[in-house]
Design an enzyme around this catalytic site. Structure first.
Site, PDB file in Angstrom:
ATOM      1  N   ARG A 138       0.861  -1.193   0.000  1.00 46.40           N
ATOM      2  CA  ARG A 138       0.000   0.000   0.000  1.00 46.40           C
ATOM      3  C   ARG A 138       0.892   1.237   0.000  1.00 46.40           C
ATOM      4  NH1 ARG A 138      -3.737   2.481   4.863  1.00 46.40           N
ATOM      5  NH2 ARG A 138      -1.721   3.343   5.467  1.00 46.40           N
ATOM      6  N   TYR A 150      -0.812  11.650   5.004  1.00 45.44           N
ATOM      7  CA  TYR A 150      -2.119  11.445   5.614  1.00 45.44           C
ATOM      8  C   TYR A 150      -2.457   9.960   5.797  1.00 45.44           C
ATOM      9  CZ  TYR A 150      -4.451   9.535   1.644  1.00 45.44           C
ATOM     10  OH  TYR A 150      -4.838   8.685   0.660  1.00 45.44           O
ATOM     11  N   ASP A 196      -5.001   3.946  -0.220  1.00 50.35           N
ATOM     12  CA  ASP A 196      -6.113   4.216   0.686  1.00 50.35           C
ATOM     13  C   ASP A 196      -6.444   5.709   0.655  1.00 50.35           C
ATOM     14  OD1 ASP A 196      -7.938   4.285   2.750  1.00 50.35           O
ATOM     15  OD2 ASP A 196      -6.679   3.199   4.188  1.00 50.35           O
ATOM     16  N   HIS A 198      -8.916   6.934   2.362  1.00 46.60           N
ATOM     17  CA  HIS A 198      -9.350   7.209   3.747  1.00 46.60           C
ATOM     18  C   HIS A 198     -10.552   8.146   3.797  1.00 46.60           C
ATOM     19  CE1 HIS A 198      -8.201   6.756   8.049  1.00 46.60           C
ATOM     20  NE2 HIS A 198      -7.504   5.736   7.563  1.00 46.60           N
ATOM     21  N   GLU A 222      -8.902   2.182  -1.969  1.00 49.36           N
ATOM     22  CA  GLU A 222      -9.678   1.901  -0.753  1.00 49.36           C
ATOM     23  C   GLU A 222     -10.399   3.143  -0.234  1.00 49.36           C
ATOM     24  OE1 GLU A 222      -7.179   0.370   2.340  1.00 49.36           O
ATOM     25  OE2 GLU A 222      -8.679   0.739   3.885  1.00 49.36           O
ATOM     26  N   GLU A 248     -13.832  -0.949   6.201  1.00 47.18           N
ATOM     27  CA  GLU A 248     -13.162  -1.132   7.496  1.00 47.18           C
ATOM     28  C   GLU A 248     -13.938  -0.509   8.649  1.00 47.18           C
ATOM     29  OE1 GLU A 248      -9.348   0.798   6.661  1.00 47.18           O
ATOM     30  OE2 GLU A 248      -9.908   2.432   7.990  1.00 47.18           O
ATOM     31  N   ARG A 269     -13.834  -5.023   3.321  1.00 43.20           N
ATOM     32  CA  ARG A 269     -12.683  -4.750   4.176  1.00 43.20           C
ATOM     33  C   ARG A 269     -12.926  -5.014   5.654  1.00 43.20           C
ATOM     34  NH1 ARG A 269      -8.079  -4.019   4.450  1.00 43.20           N
ATOM     35  NH2 ARG A 269      -7.727  -1.860   5.004  1.00 43.20           N
ATOM     36  N   GLU A 325      -4.484  -7.487   5.082  1.00 40.33           N
ATOM     37  CA  GLU A 325      -3.583  -6.406   5.499  1.00 40.33           C
ATOM     38  C   GLU A 325      -2.826  -6.845   6.751  1.00 40.33           C
ATOM     39  OE1 GLU A 325      -5.660  -2.921   6.903  1.00 40.33           O
ATOM     40  OE2 GLU A 325      -3.963  -1.605   6.470  1.00 40.33           O
ATOM     41  N   TRP A 388     -11.275  12.186   8.392  1.00 39.64           N
ATOM     42  CA  TRP A 388      -9.849  11.835   8.542  1.00 39.64           C
ATOM     43  C   TRP A 388      -9.566  10.543   7.817  1.00 39.64           C
ATOM     44  CZ3 TRP A 388      -7.035   7.797  10.988  1.00 39.64           C
ATOM     45  CH2 TRP A 388      -5.630   7.996  10.939  1.00 39.64           C
TER      46      TRP A 388
END
Ligand code: CS2
Ligand code: MG
Length: 388
Positions: A138, A150, A196, A198, A222, A248, A269, A325, A388
């Protein structure tokens, strides 16, 4: 609760016969809420019940609370579910994956994290992961004009208040394709690369980014947009063939209903720890399999080795496994949670110890007590709060 480098919440269930099972209830930044939910509201309900009735216990904790879903509730239920699976497998004298149908593969492919504030730092980080044997990587990068790489925390940001980071989606979208161009030029076409976002883009921005990244053949993109807006993924999907991974922060199959039914994503995820345990996650994977969607279990350092082990058993057993992961743990964490699972040349194996194969050194755990810690929060350059 213990903090051998970061906070973990662990549930231990003991049967009348003295068999013990462990479950992970860690919810990063909200640990005390889950610990209290367990000790005050769940433990009294379990005392004296039959530990072999896993499905019934799950349903009674889920339906019996009346208030459904949510990360605190589902992390607490997950801990019970995993501890009961651990007990059942120990009583059977088998590693958990045998009770889940036996192995569908010999070992579990992982991806590791590489990040850098600039290209030389990022290349060093990718090379370090390759040297560790990671078969997929990743890639996260610093953005010119922003202070921090980040979505990455290098150390435990312990403190009474969260760290505040800055964000600029336009700067990010301009920069990231150029980063992948350089990474592909340096590392060639074969290395599987993940990225990612995020949860930081709107659906139309995510569609654009997915399209801009197509030439670099990502394994997945992701959390490209906050996915509680499941409908938003239709727009992303219509506009890009970059594979998408989501989930996630989800804690129930209902969070995935549109995403899976309409085949809007390619990888689910969720982790055992945040999805209510092995019982519902196996059901999610079977549901996803109907749509050729594969697993990509969340495995940051904030899933404890107990939750990680439970996930690795599932990874080995299910047919529609995608990737796992794995970020590794501090040496002290490995000591607090001695485990049978192994990580060799970038591949995990759950081991063949009966149960999930993780123990808890309670004395060592107690020597490293819970310490308040929060995830960062994000603000745009004008001060507006952002995901975030
Ligand atoms: C990240 C996580 O691993 C990932 O994909 O999104 O590190 C996430 O930031 C943390 O689990 C939050 O606690
Ligand atoms: Mg993520």
């Amino acid at each position: 609760m213990t903090s051998p480098g970061r906070n973990f919440v662990t549930l231990k269930i003991e049967t009348d016969d003295g068999v013990t099972g462990l479950g992970d209830a860690t919810l990063n930044g909200r640990e005390l809420a889950v610990a209290t939910y367990l000790s005050e509201h769940v433990v009294p309900l379990l005392t004296g019940t039959d530990p072999h009735r896993i499905e019934d216990t799950w349903q009674s904790l889920y339906r019996g609370a009346y208030w459904r879903r949510g990360p605190v509730t589902m992390a607490a239920i997950a801990a019970v579910d995993v501890a009961l699976w651990d007990i059942k497998a120990k009583v059977a004298g088998l590693p958990l994956y045998q009770l889940l149908g036996g192995k569908s593969r010999d070992r579990v492919r992982t991806y590791g994290h590489a990040h850098g504030s600039d290209m030389p730092e990022l290349f060093d980080s990718i090379n370090a992961r390759i040297a560790q044997g990671y078969p997929a990587i990743r890639v996260q990068t610093g953005i010119p004009g922003l202070r921090k790489v980040y979505g990455v925390r290098s150390t435990l940001d312990q403190g009474v208040l969260p760290v505040v980071e800055d964000w600029d989606s336009a700067a990010y979208m301009r920069h990231v394709p150029a980063v992948f161009e350089e990474v592909r030029n340096e590392f060639g076409p074969r290395l599987p690369l993940l990225h990612d976002v995020h949860h930081r883009l709107t659906p139309i921005q995510a569609a654009r980014l997915g399209r801009d990244l197509e030439p670099y053949d990502l394994f997945w993109l992701e959390d490209c947009t906050p996915a509680e807006n499941q409908d938003g993924l239709r727009l992303v999907r219509r506009n890009t063939t970059t594979p998408l991974a989501i989930g996630e922060v989800f804690n129930s199959v209902f969070d995935y209903q549109t995403l899976v039914n309409e085949q809007l994503i390619d990888y689910v995820r969720s982790s055992v720890t945040h999805f209510g345990g092995v019982t519902p996650l196996k059901k999610l994977f079977d549901f996803a399999a109907l749509h050729q969607i594969r697993s990509g279990i969340h495995g940051p350092e904030d899933i404890s080795p107990v939750g990680m082990a439970a996930g690795i058993h599932l990874d080995l057993a299910i047919h529609n496994f995608g990737i796992q992961e794995y970020s590794g743990y501090t040496d002290l964490t490995h000591e607090v949670f001695p485990h049978a699972f192994t990580f060799t040349d970038g591949y995990l194996h759950p081991g063949d110890a009966p149960g999930i194969g993780v123990e808890l050194d309670e004395q060592l755990a107690a020597a490293h007590p819970y310490a308040p810690a929060y995830l960062p929060v994000n603000r745009l350059l004008d001060g507006t709060v952002h995901d975030w």
